[in-house]
Scaffold this active site. Sequence first.
Site, mmCIF file in Angstrom:
data_model
loop_
_atom_site.group_PDB
_atom_site.id
_atom_site.type_symbol
_atom_site.label_atom_id
_atom_site.label_comp_id
_atom_site.label_asym_id
_atom_site.label_seq_id
_atom_site.Cartn_x
_atom_site.Cartn_y
_atom_site.Cartn_z
ATOM 1 N N HIS A 77 0.544 -1.278 0.190
ATOM 2 C CA HIS A 77 -0.249 -0.316 -0.611
ATOM 3 C C HIS A 77 1.221 1.635 0.052
ATOM 4 O O HIS A 77 1.594 1.576 1.123
ATOM 5 C CB HIS A 77 -1.185 0.142 0.996
ATOM 6 C CG HIS A 77 -1.972 0.992 1.011
ATOM 7 N ND1 HIS A 77 -3.515 0.570 1.736
ATOM 8 C CD2 HIS A 77 -1.886 2.550 0.716
ATOM 9 C CE1 HIS A 77 -3.881 1.831 1.711
ATOM 10 N NE2 HIS A 77 -3.482 2.819 0.571
ATOM 11 N N HIS A 102 1.085 5.431 -1.573
ATOM 12 C CA HIS A 102 1.029 5.909 -3.168
ATOM 13 C C HIS A 102 2.589 6.820 -3.184
ATOM 14 O O HIS A 102 2.780 7.656 -3.070
ATOM 15 C CB HIS A 102 -0.239 7.535 -1.756
ATOM 16 C CG HIS A 102 -1.104 6.615 -1.901
ATOM 17 N ND1 HIS A 102 -2.238 6.910 -2.516
ATOM 18 C CD2 HIS A 102 -1.514 6.019 -0.556
ATOM 19 C CE1 HIS A 102 -3.439 6.019 -1.981
ATOM 20 N NE2 HIS A 102 -2.213 5.877 -0.821
ATOM 21 N N LEU A 103 2.661 7.111 -4.918
ATOM 22 C CA LEU A 103 3.753 7.077 -5.966
ATOM 23 C C LEU A 103 3.379 8.307 -6.144
ATOM 24 O O LEU A 103 4.581 9.351 -6.938
ATOM 25 C CB LEU A 103 4.470 6.135 -6.522
ATOM 26 C CG LEU A 103 5.263 4.865 -5.766
ATOM 27 C CD1 LEU A 103 5.025 3.892 -7.458
ATOM 28 C CD2 LEU A 103 5.674 5.037 -4.992
ATOM 29 N N ARG A 104 2.449 8.797 -6.653
ATOM 30 C CA ARG A 104 1.765 10.227 -6.835
ATOM 31 C C ARG A 104 1.796 10.164 -8.183
ATOM 32 O O ARG A 104 0.714 11.333 -8.898
ATOM 33 C CB ARG A 104 2.043 11.313 -6.104
ATOM 34 C CG ARG A 104 2.122 11.390 -4.856
ATOM 35 C CD ARG A 104 0.756 10.825 -4.717
ATOM 36 N NE ARG A 104 -0.079 11.681 -2.303
ATOM 37 C CZ ARG A 104 -0.738 10.630 -2.313
ATOM 38 N NH1 ARG A 104 -1.830 10.229 -3.076
ATOM 39 N NH2 ARG A 104 -0.541 10.757 -1.116
ATOM 40 N N ASP A 141 1.117 2.669 3.660
ATOM 41 C CA ASP A 141 0.115 3.500 3.190
ATOM 42 C C ASP A 141 0.307 4.859 3.470
ATOM 43 O O ASP A 141 0.479 5.944 3.246
ATOM 44 C CB ASP A 141 -1.245 3.517 3.996
ATOM 45 C CG ASP A 141 -2.167 4.910 3.348
ATOM 46 O OD1 ASP A 141 -2.408 4.870 1.999
ATOM 47 O OD2 ASP A 141 -3.398 4.714 4.218
HETATM 48 ZN ZN ZN Z 1 -6.813 4.342 2.110
#
Ligand code: ZN
Lengths: 318, 444, 183
Positions: free
Chosen positions: B57, B59-61, B304
């Site tokens: 999980h 987020h590499l954006r 995350d």
């Molecule tokens: Zn989430």
Amino acid sequence: MRHLLSTRDLLRDDAIALLDIAEDMSEVQNREVKKLPTLRGKTVVNLFFEDSTRTRTSFEVAAKRLSADVINFSAKGSSVSKGESLKDTAQTLAAMGADGVVIRHSASGAPQVLAQSGWIDAGVVNAGDGTHEHPTQALLDAFTMRRRIHGDAARGRDLEGVSVMIVGDVLHSRVARSNLWLLETLGAHVTFVAPATLVPVGASTWPVDIRYDLDAALAEVRPDVVMMLRIQQERMNAAFFPTTREYARQWGLDDERLLALRPDSIVMHPGPMNRGLEISSRAADSAQSTVIEQVANGVSIRMAVLYSLLSGDREARS
Amino acid sequence: MTTTLIRGATLPDGTTTDLLVADGRIAERGTAIATPSGARVLDAAGLVALPGLVDLHTHLREPGFEQSETVLSGTRAAAAGGFTAVFAMANTMPVSDTAGVVEQVQALGESAGYATVRPIGAVTVGLAGARLSEIGAMANSRAAVRVFSDDGKCVHDSLLMRRALEYVKTFDGVVAQHAQDPRLTENAQMNEGALSSELGLKGWPAVAEESIIARDVLLAEHVGARLHICHVSTAGSVDVVRWAKARGIEVTAEVTPHHLLLTEDLIRSYDARYKVNPPLRRDEDVRALREGLVDGTIDIVATDHAPHPEEAKDCEWDHAAFGMVGLESALSVVQAALVDTGLLGWSDVARVLSQTPAEIGRLAGHSHSFEIGSSANIVLVDPASSSAFSTDRLAGKSHNSPYLGMTLPGSVRHTLHRGYQTVNDGVVVDAGEVAAAAMGVARG
Amino acid sequence: MARIVLQNSDIARALTRISHEVLESNRGPHDLVILGIPTRGVVLAERIGAQIRQIEPGAPADLVGSLDVTMYRDDLAHHPTRAPQRTRVPSGGIDGKTVVLIDDVLYSGRTIRAALDAIGDLGRPRAVRLAVLVDRGHRELPIRADFVGKNLPSSTDERINVRLAEIDGSEEVSIDLATGAGA
Ligand SMILES: [Zn+2]
């Protein structure tokens, strides 16, 4: 005192000192010359991200009576409404040399963020933040109660043993929160009365009795003070209660409930009132009502707060 | 290709060994391996060797939010934290809901070389929660997507969720649900309870998470599909997952490092670095999450990792963005919350931070027994070190870490991805060097 | 090292003398208002008021008040926030009256300057006079006392301590070498 952000961390002695200074300020309000030179050369900025003519005016009068220069910086028509950040606004005010910032904001905690940020070195007064706190309202309410109860002997006194019933939309009320913490500190006993939808989750862990039935609560508690909270129009669309008619019937201070109060009980409302909804006109205008006194006392309290925050040496206060 | 000899590392099971890495694989293991000529030697005395960490999980954006993070900067952060593979969430711009976008993200990861990047595909088109995205096309693309998620948003429509669970079965995929009832959390700001009421921040009730998890495990049971629950954050959620597992439902669950260590009390400061979705909860939730991880109810730890630029956090709480960076701090936080408290050993850490997430994501090449011939994804950790966490430890673009200033144990000394070093002696290796090494492995 | 410069009896004598002088200069007790400056000036004012009523039994009962000057000080920013004290004006007000300000020690004159401003905001007296127990010199403003209990030349690094029974439990004026700033 460096900032006034909440009543929750206000110590008893500091609270009483503020109330006592407000007594002095209130005496000044009865003179012909109502102005003091105390804050001459200081600049107070009213930074209002949320409209409130009443509170802004009260702070403005208070600052001017202490001879401070006042700049009103309100959201409407300013860069604030064009998405300028709190940080940029604060740095702008710092550059203008603000000594005190009175901030009203829809976001809870914004005054604390401003005070902690390092963006500006001014003393910060919370003039109402979201559903968090409104400390000067609670102070003026306590001041009003203390005067009604102790009269000329009010100085130095707390509110030990006074029973205060706060009725209505506690969930969204920063006034209720600030009052609860301050009244608790001053030794009063607080009861919240509201429909269960308007009682904050977890409030059962607070130092307050929670009741749903106003008539039963009034009959049993026989409070010294009944404080009615404003019902905001937008709550009705959010299904917190079915109709305003039902709300007024169950939780409004109508003429019948007014008559059922002890004759020496006082009736308070932070304003602005919805007459006929949370309070009847007769209750609002009765001799028991302190609504007008609250407005006058608001100026005295805010003078006391501005004096305490801005008059002394800033280093020594921090 | 460089040959690397890891001298005297302690494996998760407590045994000590040398590991010879050549051609991207573990070539030899044992004690007192002779140093081949030209080999680089890493003195691993006192260091714990773990299989390269796998984050399900992240987020590499990129594409779309490159001011917060890029695939390159995010995988640098991953390497710094000891990760050799990350699953990249789909809430990019454009959304990763087509084969084109997921292949682009995967290719960016390959060329950067810091970690294996496995894109996650959106469950619904544009994360809008209305129509299924082209799950088959993404599964069959070069990115070989196996995990599908609308993370950031909940797949709230019950029928759509049912269809998604059924459809991904076709491709051996799994739906990773961000469990958040949208109506119960409108404009919600923090865990709902006495503290949110006091601070005047709109409450985010635990039931908003728990009710979705309860519905989804029952749907997964009904259609016989795999279900993964993202970032479980409440004691009640742990109970629901425990019940589902006991019933034989094929559900896996993750918890974030921050939900294992931090509580809502931090929010008294109104410091937006503590604003995260799902929100920080109570102490009893933290305890239940730790217990859940220990008894296997919760399968993995996932970061995350959610980078945001400074202006998204340097503001009023209500206006701030949700999320924390977590790749660089994850292992230290897990050590603080679980290893140093005696709840888990290093082999458990290897399981929850590498082996099981790789299995859930159908990721190959992450050996967990360091057997000869397996791909050399290895991290060497110094568990005895302890330091104040500072921005020096952050290798990504954003600094929104809740741990800045906090003293945390453990540090990543070396990370090897496919046999080449991405972190050397605590320092992230230069991007050009890593990219060249990655190209070498790809050719070799 | 404190040196006692006025004892109990010296203080009593000084106040008696001041009371007589006030009455004499005012030609009697009428249209007279005595305002003490908190904290010790208020005690001295009460004592002088009592003496005046003793000398002139026809003097008005409500003769003595207090005048807090905190809000009028020009040095607020140089000290921690001061708690203001009570201002109370006798019921007849001050318009057209002779106001006698009472303070314990006259030093720079800044307190009296603040008091004059405060009086100006309260009304328009016919005249304002100043009575002090001790005048220690070192004026920074063109202000002088009309009635002085004792002139006490001092150096600026000395401290004058006035102790009064009602507040301090003992009764004396002493002088010592201060470690910090003067009184
Ligand atoms: Zn989430």
